[in-house]
Design a protein around this motif. Structure first.
Motif, PDB file in Angstrom:
ATOM      1  N   GLU A   1      -0.132  11.721   2.383  1.00 61.94           N
ATOM      2  CA  GLU A   1       0.376  10.366   2.560  1.00 61.94           C
ATOM      3  C   GLU A   1       1.856  10.384   2.939  1.00 61.94           C
ATOM      4  O   GLU A   1       2.309   9.570   3.737  1.00 61.94           O
ATOM      5  CB  GLU A   1       0.158   9.547   1.283  1.00 61.94           C
ATOM      6  N   ARG A   2       2.611  11.297   2.350  1.00 63.78           N
ATOM      7  CA  ARG A   2       4.032  11.390   2.707  1.00 63.78           C
ATOM      8  C   ARG A   2       4.200  11.922   4.128  1.00 63.78           C
ATOM      9  O   ARG A   2       5.125  11.506   4.842  1.00 63.78           O
ATOM     10  CB  ARG A   2       4.779  12.248   1.680  1.00 63.78           C
TER      11      ARG A   2
ATOM     12  N   ASN B   1       4.002   9.349  -5.658  1.00 63.57           N
ATOM     13  CA  ASN B   1       3.101   9.958  -6.633  1.00 63.57           C
ATOM     14  C   ASN B   1       1.777  10.384  -6.026  1.00 63.57           C
ATOM     15  O   ASN B   1       0.964  11.016  -6.695  1.00 63.57           O
ATOM     16  CB  ASN B   1       2.830   8.986  -7.791  1.00 63.57           C
ATOM     17  N   GLY B   2       1.565  10.035  -4.775  1.00 61.41           N
ATOM     18  CA  GLY B   2       0.303  10.349  -4.122  1.00 61.41           C
ATOM     19  C   GLY B   2       0.307  11.736  -3.516  1.00 61.41           C
ATOM     20  O   GLY B   2       1.236  12.529  -3.698  1.00 61.41           O
ATOM     21  N   PRO B   3      -0.735  12.065  -2.767  1.00 61.01           N
ATOM     22  CA  PRO B   3      -0.838  13.394  -2.146  1.00 61.01           C
ATOM     23  C   PRO B   3       0.187  13.579  -1.036  1.00 61.01           C
ATOM     24  O   PRO B   3       0.681  12.604  -0.447  1.00 61.01           O
ATOM     25  CB  PRO B   3      -2.274  13.403  -1.596  1.00 61.01           C
TER      26      PRO B   3
ATOM     27  N   GLY C   1       9.101  10.804  -7.486  1.00 61.98           N
ATOM     28  CA  GLY C   1       7.856  10.599  -8.217  1.00 61.98           C
ATOM     29  C   GLY C   1       8.044  10.446  -9.703  1.00 61.98           C
ATOM     30  O   GLY C   1       7.157   9.934 -10.394  1.00 61.98           O
TER      31      GLY C   1
ATOM     32  N   THR D   1       8.646   2.652 -11.666  1.00 63.09           N
ATOM     33  CA  THR D   1       7.987   1.927 -10.572  1.00 63.09           C
ATOM     34  C   THR D   1       8.981   1.099  -9.780  1.00 63.09           C
ATOM     35  O   THR D   1       8.958   1.079  -8.539  1.00 63.09           O
ATOM     36  CB  THR D   1       6.879   1.023 -11.136  1.00 63.09           C
TER      37      THR D   1
ATOM     38  N   SER E   1       0.822  -1.215   0.000  1.00 62.04           N
ATOM     39  CA  SER E   1       0.000   0.000   0.000  1.00 62.04           C
ATOM     40  C   SER E   1       0.850   1.256   0.000  1.00 62.04           C
ATOM     41  O   SER E   1       0.357   2.350  -0.308  1.00 62.04           O
ATOM     42  CB  SER E   1      -0.932   0.007   1.214  1.00 62.04           C
TER      43      SER E   1
ATOM     44  N   ASP F   1       5.543  18.988   3.097  1.00 67.19           N
ATOM     45  CA  ASP F   1       5.713  17.794   2.269  1.00 67.19           C
ATOM     46  C   ASP F   1       7.106  17.220   2.492  1.00 67.19           C
ATOM     47  O   ASP F   1       8.065  17.947   2.788  1.00 67.19           O
ATOM     48  CB  ASP F   1       5.526  18.143   0.791  1.00 67.19           C
TER      49      ASP F   1
ATOM     50  N   PRO G   1       2.577   3.632  -3.916  1.00 69.09           N
ATOM     51  CA  PRO G   1       2.290   4.903  -4.612  1.00 69.09           C
ATOM     52  C   PRO G   1       2.724   6.150  -3.836  1.00 69.09           C
ATOM     53  O   PRO G   1       2.339   7.263  -4.194  1.00 69.09           O
ATOM     54  CB  PRO G   1       0.757   4.883  -4.767  1.00 69.09           C
ATOM     55  N   LEU G   2       3.522   5.978  -2.789  1.00 68.12           N
ATOM     56  CA  LEU G   2       3.831   7.083  -1.877  1.00 68.12           C
ATOM     57  C   LEU G   2       4.334   8.329  -2.597  1.00 68.12           C
ATOM     58  O   LEU G   2       3.886   9.445  -2.323  1.00 68.12           O
ATOM     59  CB  LEU G   2       4.881   6.622  -0.858  1.00 68.12           C
TER      60      LEU G   2
END
Length: 383
Positions: free
Chosen positions: A142-143, A137-139, A290, A294, A131, A277, A134-135
């Protein structure tokens, strides 16, 4: 002994387990293999509940209960930790009340403690799960949550500071919704908000600084993983090295007061460390994490987690428990071997899950291997 580890883990009515027990005799690798959906992640989630917070899935208390268990559940771990032998226990011993609320209990050597924060005196737990992929590339939220988990593993009081900041911001937002709010109440709330905001920012900044040093050392020790640099993007964090906490608090209070009309219109507070951030850079390629592939992002995450575990060991004298969920299968043979070497050097008890036993072929001779089937777990080779 330089690693905290679990000697025996017992689950009662937890997730997919009505009753299960795992016995271990040392630190080092622990491998859980089994088909997808068998309950491997549920097992390591139970271990994550021995750390402050809500575990690796951030589940609610009722979500953790076995479907046929009446709403109660329990986790018990006999450990050899930073204070010697101890028994840690947590769970729900009564079903939800009429209002739907449940109260999680925590015990050390059968004696009640106020929360799982007390477990941090005995062991620290670090994890990496799919889970988190995607850290980068996410909002930003989340970071921040990821960073707060890193801070929490070295400073068990950090969660209370973050919660206090969230409460203060909610109180301010509610007051701003009412145009007739007493400005003296706003002054008082903003005074508290500034104090806890600077405390949160300072704890994050300290951890990022220390982790930056650990990342630099890790690059020399494990070159198979990309070199990562991290920094905090936020005005408050940038001021911390040059200004006192009191000076930054005063500046933030002024910003909050000047921004009341703007924040009232937005329905939220638009300035502060809750907007900061965590910036991660793939140094080898000179790009933001980001923008990496992958596979490279996964390798960067592993790099961060390994460096963080090493930092905890340096700070406490004990390697933390590591929980690596479905990590090995996605690595090429070179990085897989490098990961195993890094884990061996760390000396931690590392719980790894995977559906393919062949992925762990390089360490089965030194690992304790268990086969997980729906509702049960047994040593590999047992009937």
């Amino acid at each position: 002994m330089t690693a905290a580890f679990i000697r025996r883990l017992t689950l009662s009515n937890f997730r997919s387990y009505h009753a299960a027990q795992v016995r271990l005799d040392r630190a080092g690798p622990v491998v859980l293999t089994g088909a997808n959906g068998a309950g491997k992640t549920n097992m390591i989630e139970a271990i994550s509940m021995l750390a402050p917070g809500r575990g690796l899935r951030r589940a609610t208390m009722d979500e953790l209960a076995f479907s046929e268990g009446g709403g109660t559940w329990a986790i018990n771990a006999e450990i050899e930790g930073m204070l010697g032998l101890a028994t840690l226990g947590t769970g729900i011993d009564a079903p939800a009340g009429e209002d739907g609320s449940t109260s999680r209990k925590c015990r050390i050597d059968r004696e009640p403690v106020s929360s799982a924060t007390a477990f941090a005196d005995h062991l620290r737990v670090v994890w990496l799960t799919p889970s988190m992929d995607p850290l980068f590339n996410g909002p930003a939220s989340e970071r921040r949550r990821f960073l707060d988990r890193l801070v929490l593993a070295v400073d068990a009081q950090h969660a209370s500071r973050v919660s206090a900041l969230e409460r203060a911001l909610r109180s301010r937002n509610r007051l701003l919704e009412d145009p007739k709010s007493d400005p003296h109440w706003l002054d008082a709330v903003e005074h508290e908000t500034a104090e806890v905001a600077v405390a949160v920012a300072a704890a994050r900044a300290e951890t990022v600084n220390r982790l930056s040093g650990a990342l630099a050392v890790a690059h020399e020790q494990t070159p198979a993983f990309p070199f990562a640099e991290i920094r905090l993007d936020g005005w408050m964090e940038q001021l911390l090295p040059a200004y006192s906490a009191g000076e930054i608090e005063d500046r933030y209070r002024a910003l909050l007061k000047d921004g009341r009309a703007r924040d009232a219109a937005a329905g939220r507070t638009l300035d502060g460390p809750h907007r900061s951030d965590l910036i991660v850079t793939h140094v080898n390629k000179g790009v933001a994490a980001g923008n990496a592939s992958t596979g490279e992002q996964k390798a960067l995450l592993i790099r961060l987690v390994l460096a963080h575990a090493s930092l905890i060991k340096d700070m406490t004298g004990y390697a933390p428990l590591l929980l690596l969920d479905e990590v090995v299968a996605h690595l090429d043979p070179g990085r897989r071997a490098a990961l195993y070497d890094a884990l061996a050097a760390l000396g931690a008890q590392v719980w790894m899950t995977g559906a393919d036993p062949a992925a762990f072929g390089d360490i089965t001779d030194r690992a304790q291997v268990f086969v997980v089937r729906p509702g049960e777990v047994a040593p590999a080779g047992a009937n």
